[in-house]
Design a protein around this motif. Sequence first.
Motif, short mmCIF file in Angstrom:
data_model
loop_
_atom_site.label_atom_id
_atom_site.label_comp_id
_atom_site.label_asym_id
_atom_site.label_seq_id
_atom_site.Cartn_x
_atom_site.Cartn_y
_atom_site.Cartn_z
N ASN A 1 0.83 -1.21 0.00
CA ASN A 1 0.00 0.00 0.00
C ASN A 1 0.87 1.25 0.00
OD1 ASN A 1 -2.93 -1.15 0.71
ND2 ASN A 1 -1.42 -2.24 1.96
N ASP A 2 0.33 2.34 -0.52
CA ASP A 2 1.07 3.60 -0.56
C ASP A 2 0.87 4.44 0.70
OD1 ASP A 2 2.24 3.10 -3.00
OD2 ASP A 2 0.62 4.02 -4.15
N ILE A 3 -0.22 4.19 1.43
CA ILE A 3 -0.45 4.88 2.70
C ILE A 3 -0.75 3.83 3.76
CG2 ILE A 3 -1.89 6.48 4.00
CD1 ILE A 3 -2.43 8.02 1.47
N VAL A 4 -0.01 3.88 4.86
CA VAL A 4 -0.22 2.92 5.96
C VAL A 4 -0.32 3.69 7.27
CG1 VAL A 4 0.70 0.96 7.23
CG2 VAL A 4 1.06 1.10 4.76
N PHE A 5 -1.37 3.40 8.03
CA PHE A 5 -1.52 3.93 9.38
C PHE A 5 -1.06 2.84 10.35
CE2 PHE A 5 -4.31 6.65 7.02
CZ PHE A 5 -4.39 7.85 7.71
N ALA A 6 -0.06 3.16 11.20
CA ALA A 6 0.41 2.24 12.23
C ALA A 6 0.01 2.83 13.57
CB ALA A 6 1.92 2.07 12.14
N ILE A 7 -0.94 2.20 14.23
CA ILE A 7 -1.53 2.78 15.43
C ILE A 7 -1.31 1.84 16.61
CG2 ILE A 7 -3.70 3.60 16.46
CD1 ILE A 7 -4.69 3.96 13.50
N GLY A 8 -0.77 2.38 17.70
CA GLY A 8 -0.54 1.54 18.86
C GLY A 8 0.15 2.30 19.97
N TYR B 1 10.10 3.40 14.95
CA TYR B 1 11.41 2.85 14.60
C TYR B 1 11.32 2.00 13.34
CZ TYR B 1 16.15 1.16 15.61
OH TYR B 1 17.49 0.87 15.55
N THR B 2 10.29 1.17 13.26
CA THR B 2 10.10 0.33 12.09
C THR B 2 9.83 1.17 10.84
OG1 THR B 2 9.19 -1.45 13.47
CG2 THR B 2 8.74 -1.57 11.11
N ALA B 3 9.03 2.22 11.00
CA ALA B 3 8.71 3.10 9.87
C ALA B 3 9.97 3.81 9.37
CB ALA B 3 7.66 4.12 10.27
N VAL B 4 10.81 4.27 10.29
CA VAL B 4 12.07 4.93 9.89
C VAL B 4 12.97 3.92 9.17
CG1 VAL B 4 14.18 6.06 10.72
CG2 VAL B 4 11.97 6.65 11.73
N ALA B 5 13.03 2.69 9.66
CA ALA B 5 13.85 1.66 9.01
C ALA B 5 13.37 1.38 7.59
CB ALA B 5 13.82 0.37 9.84
N LEU B 6 12.06 1.34 7.40
CA LEU B 6 11.51 1.13 6.06
C LEU B 6 11.88 2.28 5.14
CD1 LEU B 6 7.95 -0.22 6.94
CD2 LEU B 6 9.73 -1.48 5.73
N ALA B 7 11.87 3.50 5.68
CA ALA B 7 12.23 4.68 4.88
C ALA B 7 13.71 4.63 4.48
CB ALA B 7 11.94 5.95 5.66
N VAL B 8 14.57 4.30 5.44
CA VAL B 8 16.01 4.22 5.15
C VAL B 8 16.30 3.11 4.15
CG1 VAL B 8 18.28 3.71 6.16
CG2 VAL B 8 16.68 5.22 7.37
N LYS B 9 15.63 1.99 4.29
CA LYS B 9 15.82 0.88 3.35
C LYS B 9 15.41 1.30 1.94
CE LYS B 9 14.65 -3.99 2.67
NZ LYS B 9 13.89 -5.15 3.21
N LYS C 1 5.60 7.12 -0.80
CA LYS C 1 5.07 6.18 0.18
C LYS C 1 4.88 6.94 1.49
CE LYS C 1 5.51 2.07 -0.40
NZ LYS C 1 4.67 0.99 -1.00
N VAL C 2 3.76 6.72 2.17
CA VAL C 2 3.46 7.45 3.39
C VAL C 2 3.14 6.47 4.52
CG1 VAL C 2 1.87 9.06 4.51
CG2 VAL C 2 2.60 9.47 2.15
N ILE C 3 3.79 6.66 5.67
CA ILE C 3 3.43 5.91 6.87
C ILE C 3 3.09 6.92 7.96
CG2 ILE C 3 4.21 4.36 8.69
CD1 ILE C 3 5.83 2.86 6.73
N ILE C 4 1.95 6.69 8.61
CA ILE C 4 1.45 7.58 9.65
C ILE C 4 1.39 6.78 10.95
CG2 ILE C 4 -0.54 8.92 10.41
CD1 ILE C 4 -1.13 9.06 7.23
N THR C 5 2.10 7.24 11.96
CA THR C 5 2.11 6.52 13.23
C THR C 5 1.48 7.37 14.33
OG1 THR C 5 4.28 7.35 13.92
CG2 THR C 5 4.25 5.37 12.56
N GLY C 6 0.85 6.70 15.27
CA GLY C 6 0.23 7.44 16.37
C GLY C 6 -0.30 6.53 17.46
#
Length: 331
Positions: free
Chosen positions: A128-135, A143-151, A257-262
């Motif tokens: 997906n191009d937009i993912v909401f990671a909520i928890g 941390y996982t989102a930053v790792a995906l961005a760096v990769k 690609k967009v990841i939104i965390t909260g």
Amino acid sequence: MTEKIITLEDVELVGFLGVENSNIKVVAEAFPQSKLISRGNEITIRGSISDIVKITEIIDSMVVHFQKYGKITTEQVKTYLSRDKNNEEEAPVILKEDDDVLLYGTKGVVIRVKSPNQKKLIDAAAENDIVFAIGPAGTGKTYTAVALAVKALKNKEVKKIIITRPAVEAGENLGFLPGDLKEKIDPYLRPIYDALDDMIQPEKLKFFIENRVIEIAPLAYMRGRTLNNAFVLLDEAQNTTPMQMKMFLTRMGVNSKVIITGDKSQIDLPTKVKSGLVEATKILQGIKGISFIELDGKDVVRHRLVRDIIMAYDKADAEKEAQKSHSSFQK
């Protein structure tokens, strides 16, 4: 005698060259008829054309290895030298590739998937191009989102990384902090910098930030922009207003690609202001290309007590809601 100078880029020199240039000395010992001199980020090779070609190929292989794994040992250098002597076309498998390895960071740090829901987040980002990671806190969503961005940046899937947060005080007031806007905002972005420090060599990270390949900025700075060819991360999204969330989502450009965390349990907005994250989870459900991943206490990767604390608060909140419902029913 021919001379060639190799300029090392995208590597942390101490880790690549080894203690007292031990890795380069191993290469030099394998070619006694040639001379290798290491100064700064340059390696000078003096020898026959055939030796220079072989040494260059070996050093190139070492660079690729270091960029992938974040480290290289003298034993691994010897393996590349052995490959050259045997005239093998393909590099040997030096480190085992594990399914749970997400990224090889700095100083040999291996960044792994640590929970089933983190794996769901990674899979969702691939599809997906937009993912909401909520928890809750400590589940590794940022941390996982930053790792995906760096990769994605290392694999040249995107041209830049943009990381943003709403500048909302958690019971504090930015206006009373010393310094200019950047100095006021940086403490709020410190977790992002810490994650990047684990994943990118210091010199390269500094270069990326100075040249805006990696941009870390308050959410207000996103207004009016179109974010093309970028991996974009919105962190602490529970503190966006509905208007800010809509503004952010509509910044998305081509090949992004967009990841939104909260964390819905840590909303620091004024009492009467709705959370843009909470509203988005209701409005955007069912849209193809947008995925919602829920993390919970079982995904906490910090101290064991953090998981227990989160579960205790969840239990208390559930009891409060039950009491409210009971009181309403009695009325």
